[in-house]
Design an enzyme around this catalytic site. Structure first.
Site, PDB file in Angstrom:
ATOM      1  N   GLY A 229       0.831  -1.198   0.000  1.00  0.00           N
ATOM      2  CA  GLY A 229       0.000   0.000   0.000  1.00  0.00           C
ATOM      3  C   GLY A 229       0.859   1.240   0.000  1.00  0.00           C
TER       4      GLY A 229
ATOM      5  N   GLN B 277       2.982   9.973   1.142  1.00  0.00           N
ATOM      6  CA  GLN B 277       4.267   9.252   1.112  1.00  0.00           C
ATOM      7  C   GLN B 277       5.080   9.559  -0.142  1.00  0.00           C
ATOM      8  OE1 GLN B 277       2.367   5.239   2.180  1.00  0.00           O
ATOM      9  NE2 GLN B 277       4.356   5.170   3.186  1.00  0.00           N
TER      10      GLN B 277
ATOM     11  N   CYS C 149       6.063   0.021   7.158  1.00  0.00           N
ATOM     12  CA  CYS C 149       5.651   1.187   6.373  1.00  0.00           C
ATOM     13  C   CYS C 149       6.815   1.588   5.469  1.00  0.00           C
ATOM     14  CB  CYS C 149       5.294   2.330   7.320  1.00  0.00           C
ATOM     15  SG  CYS C 149       4.783   3.826   6.473  1.00  0.00           S
ATOM     16  N   LEU C 150       6.509   1.847   4.205  1.00  0.00           N
ATOM     17  CA  LEU C 150       7.575   2.211   3.265  1.00  0.00           C
ATOM     18  C   LEU C 150       8.259   3.514   3.675  1.00  0.00           C
ATOM     19  CD1 LEU C 150       5.876   1.294  -0.141  1.00  0.00           C
ATOM     20  CD2 LEU C 150       7.661   0.022   1.068  1.00  0.00           C
TER      21      LEU C 150
ATOM     22  N   HIS D 195      -4.367   1.271   7.417  1.00  0.00           N
ATOM     23  CA  HIS D 195      -3.022   1.861   7.490  1.00  0.00           C
ATOM     24  C   HIS D 195      -2.906   3.057   6.532  1.00  0.00           C
ATOM     25  CE1 HIS D 195       1.541   1.338   7.834  1.00  0.00           C
ATOM     26  NE2 HIS D 195       1.410   2.160   6.809  1.00  0.00           N
ATOM     27  N   GLU D 196      -3.414   2.886   5.310  1.00  0.00           N
ATOM     28  CA  GLU D 196      -3.307   3.976   4.321  1.00  0.00           C
ATOM     29  C   GLU D 196      -4.211   5.143   4.684  1.00  0.00           C
ATOM     30  OE1 GLU D 196      -0.778   3.719   2.654  1.00  0.00           O
ATOM     31  OE2 GLU D 196      -0.545   1.564   2.900  1.00  0.00           O
TER      32      GLU D 196
ATOM     33  N   HIS E 123      -2.602   7.350   7.090  1.00  0.00           N
ATOM     34  CA  HIS E 123      -1.642   8.264   6.451  1.00  0.00           C
ATOM     35  C   HIS E 123      -2.341   9.541   5.985  1.00  0.00           C
ATOM     36  CE1 HIS E 123       2.289   6.399   6.189  1.00  0.00           C
ATOM     37  NE2 HIS E 123       1.794   5.256   5.737  1.00  0.00           N
TER      38      HIS E 123
HETATM   39 ZN   LIG Z   1       2.682   3.421   5.739  1.00  0.00          ZN
END
Ligand SMILES: [Zn+2]
Length: 180
Positions: free
Chosen positions: A45, A50, A107-108, A149-150, A153
């Site tokens: 995701g 991000q 998380c990226l 999670h997204e 963000h």
């Molecule tokens: Zn993340």
């Protein structure tokens, strides 16, 4: 085009993102780039902040074969994951069910840190799609997890904010080691 992923500490990760409302050519390009960037980084995701854009747009692809996803319904109808992935959505509203479960998340934007996070196991979500539809999605497992999670963000919330206090302390030490 693969975009650069914004890393922990960047202010944009703490912004409350603005609604998309109208799909422009710019939004379509951003969405396509985000899918490409997510695949390139081997994530499941990615949210617009991000890649430095504070708009309520996110992409998710958990693959088509997940045992932990026991149901996926769009507007009340059962659908296969393969019909839905990659899922590109904007201006989401998510309601979590009462049952909660712990699952490890990463998380990226916070490389190398993984920790167990407690969240609702299943969700009901209203999502806008690029084709103009507003769908009601119900699901559980990793799909529910990734969407939550997204969506966090898009509200400036990171998974480390949702850890237990002991895990938060550990995470803080790790982050300090990694980012100073
Ligand atoms: Zn993340």
């Amino acid at each position: 085009m693969v975009r650069e992923i914004v890393i922990y500490g960047a202010p944009v990760l703490r912004e409350k993102c603005v609604k998309v409302e109208q799909v422009s050519r710019e939004i379509e390009e951003l969405a396509a780039d985000m899918v490409e960037t997510m695949y390139d980084a081997q994530g499941v995701g990615l949210a617009a902040p991000q890649v430095g854009e504070a708009v309520q747009l996110a992409v998710v692809d958990i693959g088509a074969d997940r045992d932990d996803v026991t149901f996926v319904r769009v507007d009340g109808e059962d659908v296969g994951l393969s019909e839905l992935m990659p899922l590109i959505f904007f201006d989401p509203e998510v309601e979590g069910g009462s049952e909660r479960e712990s699952m490890e998340e990463g998380c990226l934007s916070i490389p190398e840190l993984r920790a167990s996070v407690r969240r609702p196991a299943a969700i009901k979500a209203s999502l806008s799609l690029l084709d103009g539809r507003r769908i009601q999605l119900e699901c559980d497992g990793l799909l529910s997890r990734a969407i939550q999670h997204e969506v966090d963000h898009l509200n400036g919330i990171l998974f480390i904010d949702r850890l237990s206090s002991a895990a938060k302390l550990r995470a803080r030490r790790e982050l300090k080691r990694m980012f100073g």
